[in-house]
Each structure stands twice: as C-alpha cells, then as structure tokens.
Design a protein around this motif. Structure first.
Motif, PDB file in Angstrom:
ATOM      1  N   ILE A  13       0.832  -1.203   0.000  1.00  0.00           N
ATOM      2  CA  ILE A  13       0.000   0.000   0.000  1.00  0.00           C
ATOM      3  C   ILE A  13       0.868   1.255   0.000  1.00  0.00           C
ATOM      4  O   ILE A  13       0.596   2.237  -0.696  1.00  0.00           O
ATOM      5  CB  ILE A  13      -0.937  -0.002   1.223  1.00  0.00           C
ATOM      6  N   GLN A  14       1.949   1.213   0.766  1.00  0.00           N
ATOM      7  CA  GLN A  14       2.794   2.388   0.887  1.00  0.00           C
ATOM      8  C   GLN A  14       3.613   2.667  -0.367  1.00  0.00           C
ATOM      9  O   GLN A  14       4.019   3.802  -0.596  1.00  0.00           O
ATOM     10  CB  GLN A  14       3.727   2.249   2.096  1.00  0.00           C
ATOM     11  N   VAL A  15       3.891   1.655  -1.172  1.00  0.00           N
ATOM     12  CA  VAL A  15       4.529   1.923  -2.461  1.00  0.00           C
ATOM     13  C   VAL A  15       3.648   2.852  -3.282  1.00  0.00           C
ATOM     14  O   VAL A  15       4.111   3.848  -3.860  1.00  0.00           O
ATOM     15  CB  VAL A  15       4.796   0.607  -3.222  1.00  0.00           C
ATOM     16  N   ALA A  31      -0.005   0.164 -12.373  1.00  0.00           N
ATOM     17  CA  ALA A  31       0.878  -0.721 -11.610  1.00  0.00           C
ATOM     18  C   ALA A  31       0.713  -0.476 -10.109  1.00  0.00           C
ATOM     19  O   ALA A  31       0.676  -1.423  -9.308  1.00  0.00           O
ATOM     20  CB  ALA A  31       2.328  -0.501 -12.027  1.00  0.00           C
ATOM     21  N   LEU A  32       0.584   0.775  -9.701  1.00  0.00           N
ATOM     22  CA  LEU A  32       0.361   1.091  -8.283  1.00  0.00           C
ATOM     23  C   LEU A  32      -0.978   0.537  -7.806  1.00  0.00           C
ATOM     24  O   LEU A  32      -1.092   0.041  -6.675  1.00  0.00           O
ATOM     25  CB  LEU A  32       0.408   2.602  -8.060  1.00  0.00           C
ATOM     26  N   GLY A  59      -1.946  -5.706  -1.637  1.00  0.00           N
ATOM     27  CA  GLY A  59      -1.772  -5.380  -0.227  1.00  0.00           C
ATOM     28  C   GLY A  59      -3.035  -5.605   0.584  1.00  0.00           C
ATOM     29  O   GLY A  59      -2.994  -6.124   1.706  1.00  0.00           O
ATOM     30  N   GLY A  60      -4.171  -5.227   0.032  1.00  0.00           N
ATOM     31  CA  GLY A  60      -5.435  -5.469   0.724  1.00  0.00           C
ATOM     32  C   GLY A  60      -5.720  -6.943   0.902  1.00  0.00           C
ATOM     33  O   GLY A  60      -6.215  -7.373   1.953  1.00  0.00           O
ATOM     34  N   ALA A  61      -5.393  -7.744  -0.105  1.00  0.00           N
ATOM     35  CA  ALA A  61      -5.628  -9.193  -0.013  1.00  0.00           C
ATOM     36  C   ALA A  61      -4.757  -9.829   1.074  1.00  0.00           C
ATOM     37  O   ALA A  61      -5.211 -10.689   1.826  1.00  0.00           O
ATOM     38  CB  ALA A  61      -5.351  -9.836  -1.369  1.00  0.00           C
TER      39      ALA A  61
END
Length: 400
Positions: free
Chosen positions: A222-224, A381-382, A389-391
C-alpha cells in the motif's frame, strides 16, 4: 496489567504532535524537494529527485530502527522517550535550513540525509508512545486521529504553493514554525505512565510474529502506491493540466492546491469515522479491504483521466483509501507486537514499510519513465499493488 484509557487531552495533543511530524516532512517530499531539484538539476530533475528519494529512504530505514531501539532503552531506564523527540525536532529544523541553502546536487543530497535523520529521530519514539499508552479498545479511535496526519501533511504541502507567502526562505521558515508549534506542546505536557502488560505466552507470540509479517507485507504494498502518489503527485497534475511552467516553481498552482485540499477534507472525515467504527466492531480487516479497493479505484481513475475534474475525483478516492488503510492498519499492527520491551524496535521494522517504498516508487518511476510516456501505466501498476496489499491484510489471523 491493562493499559490506562487515554484521556482527551492526551489524544488531542498526541494527534496534534503526530500531524506536526507529517507537516515536518510531507511539504519536503511533495513540494520543497521537487522544486529544489528542478532548480538545481535542470533537465536531470526527475533523476535527481529519484536519487534523493532513494538515499533518504536508505538512511531513514536504518535511523528509524536505531532510534526506536534507543528510545526503548530510555523508556526502560527512565520511563520516557521525550528526549529523542526533542532532539529530532532540532535536527529537522536544521535540515530544512540546509535544504533551503542547497546550491548543487551534493549539498541537496546531504540536506536530504540530515532531514531524514531528524524525521526518524522524532518519529520513531513518537509513534511508539501509542503502543505504550493506548489500550486496544481505543486504538482505532486514536489511529483515526493519527490517520488525519497524512492528509493534513498533504494540505500543508499544498499551502506552500499559494501566492503571497513570500519568497523561498519565508516559506521554509513558515513550515518550521508550524511543525515546531504542533509538536512541542506534547513533549512539554505529556505524561508517560501507563502500566505495562506481561509478555504474552509463547504460542500467542509466535502467531503474532507470523501475522506481523503479513501485516508488514500488506502495508509495504500500500505504501509503495502512497509514496508514489505523494512524491510524483505534483508532477502528475502538471501533466494533466499541461502546465509545465508550474514545475519550474510558479506560485500559480491554484487548481493543484484546491484539488489536494478537497481530497484532504474528504480523507480526514472518512478516516475519523472508520477509526471509530473499527473500535466499536473490534474488527479491522473489513475496513482494510474496503480502503484498499477505494484506493485502487482512485488510482485507476487517475490513470485514465482526461480532465482535471476526473483526475481530482480519482485523487480524492486514492488519498481517502490510503488514509483509512494506514490508520486502521496502525491499530491492527500495534495489537500484533510480540514483545512489550521492544516496541520501538519492532515498530521501526514496521516503519520499513514507510521508507522502503520511498526506494521502490522512484525505481518504478524510472522504469516506466512517466515524464516521457505519461502516468497511465505507472498508476495502473500502483493500483495492482494496492489490491495485492489489501488481499494480504485479510490473511492476518490473530486479530479480525
């Protein structure tokens, strides 16, 4: 033993200080550094920005763990982490001064390193105070208040572009005055007095370690996306508006300012509501999943936006999803810390999800070259990383 329920005064001062940290570094990331590298780097501005982001992230990764561990030691010996916060605040002011007077690539990069040391010297112990002082039943509420810090930091960065604030020196001085005024009251008035619980039994500690790794991975992805949004968001809106002159330091950035301000207001409201609701339900994962989906949808909307209005809607969704996810995730992660004696160190490891993305996002930007090909592929891509990340967050078992 149980934690003490945090008083309103503590929560408000703590939230103000936490937001002050974001005011201390988000204008630097979003506006000050991009404008400075444009002035110093010329045609190589994006490459210099990426180099500064990569070097700063590397220093921040080490510094946060180190200062977190040092503050653990201070807390065990003297019952306080205050000294590290104040020392970091002084270094942060000096770093802004150094950035202001940077005149070439080398001095700019050195000032970035000083800023990162100051940020993490304060940020590591300040973050750990939540784990020290706040019980699980109130972590979502406090994390909701802390989640407001990110959009407030983004808004303060937007304010830096407004006309009428004076020259570059005055703008740097204004930012320093703001974050000092927000952080200092907490350091003067806080009382670190919560009784500490006994370490959990080993089977529970082992499960928490595994879940902590999963939580780490989900936040990293998520932070990426969040770091990319913060670092290159200014350039994205310049691209959408087709106003290349704004990237050269023009103060006529009204559309960008109002877009980011509107996104901030929406994110603040949703983050506070989500934090409180997750406390009442004592369930964090549904909120994490919803936030990740909202953020991904916003990024995809931004990727294919053909107008300022559509881009603004996408930005509001992406920033709101990011803010809600980070706030709810903070509450979850602090319930998963394996050892009460090493909270600062462990949160420093978790903080790698804030600093390593600052290395990944520039590399991704260099690989996809948005300054030449546009931002569509980069944003898609983000968004894909955000959904992943959520998964992963849904796989955490110790806490629902």
């Amino acid at each position: 033993m149980r934690f003490l329920s945090p008083g309103r005064g503590f929560v408000l001062l703590y939230a103000l200080a936490y937001a002050g940290m974001f005011v201390g570094f988000m204008p630097f990331i979003m506006v000050l550094l991009p404008l400075k590298v444009t002035a110093v780097g010329g045609e190589d501005a994006v490459r210099l920005l990426s180099a500064g982001s990569l070097g700063g992230a590397a220093v921040a990764s080490i510094a946060n763990i180190a200062f977190g561990a040092l503050s653990d030691r201070s807390y065990r010996r003297r019952g306080t982490r205050r000294g590290w916060i104040v020392a970091g605040l002084a270094a942060l002011v000096l770093g802004h001064g150094a950035l202001h007077f940077s005149f070439d690539a080398l001095t700019l990069l050195l000032s970035v390193l000083l800023l990162q040391i100051g940020i993490n010297m304060s940020f590591a112990p300040l973050t750990t105070i939540m784990a020290d002082e706040v019980d699980d039943a109130h972590k979502g509420l406090v994390a909701g208040f802390l989640g407001v810090a990110h959009p407030i930091g983004a808004m303060s960065a937007s304010v830096m572009t407004l006309p009428g604030l004076g020259g570059e020196g005055e703008r740097y001085a204004l930012i320093c005055a703001l974050f000092v005024a927000m952080i200092l009251p907490f350091t003067l008035l806080m009382r670190e007095a919560a009784p500490q619980p006994a370490p959990p039994p080993e089977p529970l500690r082992e499960r928490r370690r595994i879940d902590f790794v999963l939580a780490w991975a989900s936040r990293m992805l998520i932070q990426v996306a969040g770091n990319g949004l913060a670092t290159y968001g200014f350039f994205y809106f310049v691209w959408v508006l087709d106003r290349r002159d704004l990237a050269k330091g023009s103060s006529e950035a009204g559309p960008i300012v109002w877009t980011m301000t509107g996104s901030t207001i929406v994110a603040v409201v949703l983050t506070l509501v989500a934090g409180r609701l997750s406390d009442r339900a004592m369930r964090r994962k549904p909120f994490l999943a919803a936030a990740a989906c909202a953020m991904a949808a916003g990024l995809v909307t931004m990727a294919f936006a053909q107008s300022w209005g559509v881009a603004a809607i996408g930005h509001a969704a992406a920033l709101s999803g990011l803010s809600v996810f980070l706030a709810t995730h903070s509450a979850l992660a602090m319930q998963l810390l394996p050892s009460p004696e090493h909270r600062g160190r462990d949160l420093g490891v978790l903080n790698l999800t804030n600093t390593l993305p600052a290395m990944v996002a520039p590399l991704l930007a260099l690989a996809l070259a948005p300054e030449r090909t546009g931002y569509t592929l980069w944003l898609v891509a983000l968004a894909a990383g955000t959904l992943a990340g959520g998964a992963i967050a849904l796989a955490v078992r110790t806490q629902d």
